[in-house]
Write a protein that holds these residues in place. Structure first.
Motif, PDB file in Angstrom:
ATOM      1  N   TYR A  66       0.821  -1.205   0.000  1.00 48.43           N
ATOM      2  CA  TYR A  66       0.000   0.000   0.000  1.00 48.43           C
ATOM      3  C   TYR A  66       0.853   1.252   0.000  1.00 48.43           C
ATOM      4  CZ  TYR A  66      -3.676  -3.291   1.204  1.00 48.43           C
ATOM      5  OH  TYR A  66      -4.552  -4.348   1.187  1.00 48.43           O
ATOM      6  N   ASP A  67       0.428   2.248  -0.784  1.00 45.65           N
ATOM      7  CA  ASP A  67       1.060   3.565  -0.833  1.00 45.65           C
ATOM      8  C   ASP A  67       2.554   3.456  -1.137  1.00 45.65           C
ATOM      9  OD1 ASP A  67       1.203   6.318  -0.775  1.00 45.65           O
ATOM     10  OD2 ASP A  67       1.331   6.439   1.408  1.00 45.65           O
ATOM     11  N   CYS A  68       2.855   2.812  -2.276  1.00 47.99           N
ATOM     12  CA  CYS A  68       4.256   2.658  -2.680  1.00 47.99           C
ATOM     13  C   CYS A  68       4.861   4.022  -2.990  1.00 47.99           C
ATOM     14  CB  CYS A  68       4.353   1.735  -3.899  1.00 47.99           C
ATOM     15  SG  CYS A  68       3.908   0.044  -3.506  1.00 47.99           S
ATOM     16  N   ARG A  69       6.041   4.271  -2.435  1.00 51.01           N
ATOM     17  CA  ARG A  69       6.700   5.567  -2.567  1.00 51.01           C
ATOM     18  C   ARG A  69       7.840   5.550  -3.575  1.00 51.01           C
ATOM     19  NH1 ARG A  69       8.269   6.031   3.350  1.00 51.01           N
ATOM     20  NH2 ARG A  69       8.122   3.802   3.097  1.00 51.01           N
ATOM     21  N   CYS A  70       7.831   4.579  -4.473  1.00 51.99           N
ATOM     22  CA  CYS A  70       8.836   4.535  -5.534  1.00 51.99           C
ATOM     23  C   CYS A  70       8.473   5.568  -6.601  1.00 51.99           C
ATOM     24  CB  CYS A  70       8.880   3.136  -6.150  1.00 51.99           C
ATOM     25  SG  CYS A  70       7.303   2.633  -6.885  1.00 51.99           S
ATOM     26  N   ASP A  71       9.344   5.729  -7.573  1.00 41.75           N
ATOM     27  CA  ASP A  71       9.042   6.568  -8.732  1.00 41.75           C
ATOM     28  C   ASP A  71       7.769   6.024  -9.373  1.00 41.75           C
ATOM     29  OD1 ASP A  71       8.955   7.910 -11.156  1.00 41.75           O
ATOM     30  OD2 ASP A  71      10.934   7.236 -11.824  1.00 41.75           O
ATOM     31  N   VAL A  72       6.759   6.858  -9.538  1.00 35.73           N
ATOM     32  CA  VAL A  72       5.468   6.403 -10.069  1.00 35.73           C
ATOM     33  C   VAL A  72       5.623   5.748 -11.436  1.00 35.73           C
ATOM     34  CG1 VAL A  72       4.727   8.544 -11.194  1.00 35.73           C
ATOM     35  CG2 VAL A  72       3.024   6.995 -10.235  1.00 35.73           C
ATOM     36  N   ALA A  73       6.655   6.099 -12.178  1.00 33.01           N
ATOM     37  CA  ALA A  73       6.877   5.487 -13.487  1.00 33.01           C
ATOM     38  C   ALA A  73       7.101   3.981 -13.369  1.00 33.01           C
ATOM     39  CB  ALA A  73       8.053   6.143 -14.196  1.00 33.01           C
ATOM     40  N   LEU A  74       7.622   3.524 -12.241  1.00 34.42           N
ATOM     41  CA  LEU A  74       7.821   2.090 -12.054  1.00 34.42           C
ATOM     42  C   LEU A  74       6.480   1.354 -12.008  1.00 34.42           C
ATOM     43  CD1 LEU A  74       9.883  -0.147 -11.718  1.00 34.42           C
ATOM     44  CD2 LEU A  74       9.916   0.328  -9.269  1.00 34.42           C
ATOM     45  N   LEU A  75       5.444   2.039 -11.547  1.00 32.67           N
ATOM     46  CA  LEU A  75       4.113   1.433 -11.459  1.00 32.67           C
ATOM     47  C   LEU A  75       3.328   1.569 -12.762  1.00 32.67           C
ATOM     48  CD1 LEU A  75       3.011   2.708  -7.942  1.00 32.67           C
ATOM     49  CD2 LEU A  75       4.296   0.628  -8.514  1.00 32.67           C
ATOM     50  N   THR A  76       3.807   2.417 -13.675  1.00 31.11           N
ATOM     51  CA  THR A  76       3.062   2.684 -14.912  1.00 31.11           C
ATOM     52  C   THR A  76       3.830   2.342 -16.188  1.00 31.11           C
ATOM     53  OG1 THR A  76       3.870   4.966 -14.994  1.00 31.11           O
ATOM     54  CG2 THR A  76       1.764   4.584 -13.863  1.00 31.11           C
ATOM     55  N   ASP A  77       5.027   1.838 -16.064  1.00 29.95           N
ATOM     56  CA  ASP A  77       5.862   1.559 -17.232  1.00 29.95           C
ATOM     57  C   ASP A  77       6.135   0.062 -17.315  1.00 29.95           C
ATOM     58  OD1 ASP A  77       8.084   1.134 -18.979  1.00 29.95           O
ATOM     59  OD2 ASP A  77       8.669   3.229 -18.728  1.00 29.95           O
TER      60      ASP A  77
END
Length: 128
Positions: free
Chosen positions: A11-22
């Motif tokens: 929950y609420d991953c604080r990585c670079d959002v691109a990692l979740l969308t790429d």
């Protein structure tokens, strides 16, 4: 059959959002972590979801391993991820390798909260 199945809701991953969308970045991370742990990727399939306007949305993917699989699904809108790592322990114990992949992917995603379960699957029974 005998194996270890590691399951997590992140929950609420604080990585670079691109990692979740790429798709490509997430696939590279998952395959690389499996290899570095000593598991054997046989193939991977990752799918890129898109918003109506064409922008990247979440990603769903699997890495098929000689030892079993890794599965991951992202919801970048909420920063949430589900992660499964399952390994077969029939011919040798791959449990620590699975734990390493699981831990490293979670560390990279950097969630605020982790709800995880460890499930021992099957049992070794003699053949008749």
């Amino acid at each position: 059959m005998n194996g270890l199945h590691l399951i997590a809701d992140l929950y609420d991953c604080r990585c670079d959002v691109a990692l979740l969308t790429d798709r490509e970045r997430l696939e590279t991370l998952c395959v690389q972590e499996c290899r570095e742990a000593g598991l054997t990727p046989l193939g991977a399939y990752f799918y890129q979801f898109r918003h109506d306007n064409g922008e990247n949305a979440g990603v769903t993917g699997t890495v098929v391993l000689a030892e079993s699989h890794l599965a991951i699904h992202t919801w970048p809108e909420t920063g949430n991820v589900t992660l499964d790592v399952y390994v077969c322990n029939f011919s040798k114990d791959n449990s620590e390798l699975a734990r390493q992949v699981f831990r490293r992917v979670i560390e990279t995603l950097n969630p605020m909260e982790v709800v995880s379960h460890s499930v021992v699957r099957g049992k070794i029974a003699p053949r008749e």
